[in-house]
Write an enzyme that holds these catalytic residues in place. Structure first.
Site, short mmCIF file in Angstrom:
data_model
loop_
_atom_site.label_atom_id
_atom_site.label_comp_id
_atom_site.label_asym_id
_atom_site.label_seq_id
_atom_site.Cartn_x
_atom_site.Cartn_y
_atom_site.Cartn_z
CB SER A 180 -0.88 0.04 1.27
OG SER A 180 -1.71 -1.08 1.34
CG HIS A 226 -5.56 -1.52 4.43
ND1 HIS A 226 -6.29 -2.39 3.65
CD2 HIS A 226 -4.90 -0.72 3.54
CE1 HIS A 226 -6.08 -2.14 2.37
NE2 HIS A 226 -5.23 -1.12 2.26
#
Lengths: 436, 436, 436, 436
Positions: C301, C359
């Protein structure tokens, strides 16, 4: 360990030894071993093992380099003919007896075991597509060598049977089709190059475009042949205008004409097994059903042999043609083009232009010639920018097909016939090229 | 009017005259005309017309009564052999020259034109299914007459090619399948009758039942063969218990055994082209993937020839067998059944029981015999209620297949072999039936 | 002529008058007429006409320019509130009686008629997709203006109901997917740009790549959200290596890790209705089933807020951070990144980085920070090349979700926590940014 | 352990304790626990857990007996109303301020949390179908009790939104449809019983039969409503003739009329949410497209209220009607039937016959009455064998709908109107039943 088990082990080690790398120089021994293993295939009684060996043979074949493949084809040529002594005995027996039972034996023994080999290989997963690819290799690597003719004959025989028209599916291709399939269209388009997906989109997405292909159930990702169609109002005058990016699309209900502007075979391994005739007729039927307002079905076709024929005529001393090549006036060029399409023959008395031959053989009419219709480099170079419309008129197609195949009569409007004949007379040549 | 056009007109009037009514006595002239038209088919150059004529021939055939069909088959037999004089010349030429090119000509001329006829008929819509039906008619109407053997050989040759394993699809059939397809299962189930949709539902809907079929893309509504499977815990002891309506279903994750309790061919027109072997193996692979907890794959199979063999043995004077027929004690019956399956041979030295022959030929093991396992009238009458389990063990299947086909070795557990041998010894007959 | 017929005629002329040209300045009167017609919609009793009017309203809306659309939204805001007098009476009645029946009336009258309008518009063909597009316009044109909050609330309320998770389909996207759909991926990819179909092919075709999307049955051509996954051996160290064109693909059975390297929302009109959480979890479940050898599920990410936070810290006088910006040493940078992810908070006490927030909110663990992992211009500019892995461990995901949402606890390995705390201590700031 | 985790554990043990056995007397405590768990559902922040709890609640609900279900519905009624104090404050605030922001708060608080509960339950796998089933239970178990009206209102509100016409698919059902689906037709057929699959086959297989259904993507195995159509030449005179087994099918191209002879709702849980109107109109459009030769679209409909109305009229002293009941002469019976359909009203001034009300409300014309058209026991008992044709004329349907809904005008041919009026006059009653 049984014989088949031994062979199987040998193949496995063979496959492992080649390292599964394409194009590696496998040396002569590997394709020879492979042929020996292939020879065992028709005799295998276990179907499961037969399928496994078939898959392994095709896998091993795939990693051969061209030299290896040629050796493999030599093996197919020399090792799979009918068994000579048995056949000779059967022939002699039947020649004496003329008994139907003896004839049946003769027929059976006369079929080359190559055909059974191909049927066995076809049992492997994806076998059909791989055999089509193998035949493409065969044509490429042994093309000029007539000794391979019987290998190719067996391939063609079986492909013709497996690709029987009754097994084919007519599929419409559009922007909802799988990318995997669309990609093949970009790859295979033979007439007017498709650069990329954006370009392809312009051929299949707009409401006035259609694309159809024949597919075979055993090759779900691979079209056999496809045709691109534009819906228009009136006959088109130029391929560039027809596929112009800036063009605003026409509503299908306003169209009266369907133009077949590109037809491409996808599988070189299917050479000699033509689907184009049927595809066009099926698409004409399909479009008639969907859009009853369509009245005219024509092609917009290249004339690939025009320039070379004109140059031949000029070299043969025809002054008007020589003048034309120096200064191509549209009207005079159109006249000589009409003459070429309607009167020029090849050595076997058929129309000299291959595209003309295809469409006339399908029962179409040579309808119109158009100057300045293909201004691409190829169009200028092959045919000085000329293109032709061939007309598919469902009411006349069968009669025209018969007239053409049985008596060589070319269907064309009176006007075009007159133009062709006048151009012929002017050039002084009374179809003298019919002898070439 | 061209020749083909004339023929076409004749066929049309023929079709109209028969009134399209099935079973009507068409008289001998119509099938003869039909054959003459069929003879023109391989020579037609227009594919479109070829397909139309093919469709018409099949349509006209469909309305013939049995006498008309037989006349049609006589035409196929007598009118489509290789052209004798040309073939004789080719045979003589090659016998002298032994040249590969001459061999190719011989092979080509030796193929009966019947094959090309069948390929052409296959181009008609639905042609494949109709040709399969035509062969079913052929077998039914000319079965005992060997003069039709070459007609059937050509059918079989092409069907084998078209129904190549590579073209078949393994399809799971369940309660979401089309009714049209399920209906065929009811019609074709050969082993344990399915009475209606309700009854069928019990075979395909419960979580512990599976049904798989092979389908061919050209016959999307017609299965070729299907197998019914029950998931169980342990080996099943009775077919009646297995398909009992009141049974509560077992969760598939608790099952350790898959029982193949019925396998049925659907197309009599495919006789001699077996798919059963491959179907069972594919289903074993499929189930292993889906349900890793399955450890055992067995059949629950009828023993159709048991009683008649026992009666033969009794008639031959074997006292223990005679006693058994009078008063069938389970243990003694099981012992004689083991003897029958493992030791009784047919005239060609193969296992005498046809079902045993099929499974052993596939590489299965004769695993167990079960008394009182089929108490249906047929089960009692054919096999005194006995059934057998054949075991498909994937690790041994190929080796057992080889042992069986190459050396006639029947795979069976030591225990069962001992029982069979003891029963044989007791009956005093040292496999004397091997000579029958 | 009835009232509805009059309105219908008016709408038709309205649609004709706008000339169906997008972006034309329609003037203020047309959107106002349109609103008046829309107001009639909830009252129409004929469903057929209701659908026709809905389609016409959406068609007419589509040709409005931005000014016209804003006027239309003003109409939606001002003309579709609950009927005030009736609602006031119902409120007073219930406040007095506290009767359940009166409460039901109050509830019914309190629902803004806007919701019924939206339900009615949704009946038009393609209505759902067009309403999603309309909301995208609403957010774009009225974004900052809180007076439109109640219009958006009604949109959101209904979209949430229609796009209920129970209605969504998880679809695997690969190179067999329709081009129409793949094209949307190119358009919507938000994280690592996809240039064209060739580039896309590298994301979906290789055996070690997967792509999944959520689709809604009413929008069959439009994905809602999609995620791209790479199968790897071990954790990936760099996005550039991961999507390198020259990379040889890994066999899926050798992979032990699934890397979610891009997740993109496709519909701005669905803002605030998140599917990402569920999509990741569903894909983890799907991949676990298909490839049991996968043991690790992580993201790769971006850390979009890293540089601006570092610059803030530097400006606030933190010397180590200032030094880092001048000369970014990997280890020190990694330490400050860990500090940023684990300790930096926004004004509401949540993790400051939006991707981390997403997340961690899903129950993932902040697993690792990687220097030099994104060397693209954007990667360098936003995060000095740093990226992060968030780990989705199915056994801990729910507990971590609870800890995070209920007590703000961020799951991270001890090692990373120590690094973060040390970096914090070194910089002298004890999470001082928690106040920002 | 967090609160949600505790609740989840409790539900699990609850589910386990009920033993998953349907219909077991769960006692009052279980449904109450269930409601308490359900109350936690709207507040769950983890979507994954929300879906799991929703699935568990629906699973636990499914095993309740009727008493348990009723207790559960009491919980839904009493435990999910708007929060009273907060709502009261919001109402008072807005009544004073009349501010749009305050109105928004009021609207939000006035929505019963029951709706959010239903949306959450809908996230479970198969949730939609199970909620439709739950509503069927609700109507069955609490039908007469108005205190449950608000529970049902919330169900209806959400089902209406989820089953928005834009989400429905019109599906043709034929003999290729899944058996699972066809089975539902047998189960749900309400008008002319289908006995079994054989019987069903006669409704969907012949070329002159059609069957269409509306399906919802979230309920792929469950039709919502279906209609059966017969293609005929001319208007049909009898339902028995129409569905006669021995009938030879008509070629669709020869048909000029489509007869809608049965329309059945499949989901009692969808009561009050009608799809019939739209289904008929969509099927008319579909058939017009497919078969342009169809000129007439009519129903062949029962007249369920005829006999009871005639008996009422007889009891009210109308001599001609009394005579008719004793000796039903076709012509006189037809006249009284016309009178019943065109002139008899219910208490709200609407046509008294429910089937007439449905079709006239759709904009159809009361076209014809037919004596002896339904000789089944039910047909004789309900309507003395009479049936009616309602005509759907696409050019007049909207105008007739408006005339009917706005002014109560019943469309009928002049001839039928005259017959009805004469019959009315003869009976002496000037539509006196309009008062009933």
């Amino acid at each position: 360990m049984t014989l088949t088990a031994q062979l199987y082990d040998r193949l496995s080690s063979l496959v492992v030894n080649t390292g599964w790398r394409r194009g590696r120089d496998a040396g002569p021994s590997i394709p020879k071993d492979l042929i020996q293993i292939a020879r065992s295939l028709p005799g295998l009684r276990s179907e499961t093992r037969g399928m496994a060996v078939a898959a392994d043979v095709l896998d091993a074949y795939a990693v051969l380099d061209d030299r290896g493949k040629r050796t493999f084809f030599e093996g197919m040529r020399d090792g799979f003919d009918p068994e000579q002594e048995a056949l000779a005995r059967a022939a002699e027996t039947w020649l004496k007896s003329r008994d139907p039972g003896d004839l049946e034996s003769l027929s059976r023994l006369a079929e080359p075991p190559r055909q059974e080999l191909l049927r066995r290989l076809n049992m492997a997963p994806g076998g059909t597509a791989r055999l089509v690819g193998m035949r493409a290799d065969l044509l490429r690597l042994t093309g000029g060598d007539t000794s391979f003719g019987r290998v190719d004959a067996d391939f063609r025989h079986l492909l013709r049977s497996w690709f029987n028209r009754g097994f084919l599916e007519l599929v419409r291709i559009d922007w909802r089709s799988p990318a995997l399939l669309l990609e093949k269209l970009i790859e295979y388009e033979a007439v007017h190059e498709i650069r990329d997906f954006r370009d392809l989109q312009r051929r299949v997405l707009p409401v006035d475009r259609r694309c159809y292909a024949y597919m075979h159930p055993a090759m779900p990702d691979d079209p056999l042949i496809f045709v691109e169609v534009a819906l228009t109002k009136g006959l088109p005058d130029s391929i560039q205008t027809l596929i112009d990016e800036a063009r605003g699309p026409l509503s299908p209900v306003e169209a009266d004409t369907a133009v077949f502007y590109s037809i491409s075979n996808c599988q070189t391994g299917m050479a000699g097994i033509s689907f184009g005739n049927l595809l066009i007729k099926n698409v004409v039927a399909e479009l008639s059903r969907e859009l009853p307002n369509l009245t005219t079905f024509v092609t917009l076709s290249p004339i690939p042999g025009l320039r070379s024929w004109l140059e031949e005529r000029a070299a043969a001393g025809e002054a008007p043609v020589r003048a034309l090549l120096d200064d191509p006036q549209p009207e005079a060029l159109a006249a000589q083009t009409a003459r070429y399409l309607l009167l020029a023959k090849d050595g076997r008395g058929r129309p000299r232009d291959p595209v003309a031959r295809f469409h006339l053989g399908n029962g179409a009419e040579a309808h119109r010639v158009i100057a300045g219709a293909d201004l691409s480099p190829r169009g200028r170079s092959q045919s000085l920018g000329m293109m032709a419309n061939y007309l598919y008129d469902r009411t006349r197609i069968e009669a025209q097909h018969d007239d053409f195949t049985e008596r060589g009569v070319i269907a064309a409007p009176r006007r075009l016939q007159d133009v062709a004949r006048r151009a012929d007379a002017e050039a002084g040549g009374t179809r003298t090229d019919a002898q070439t």
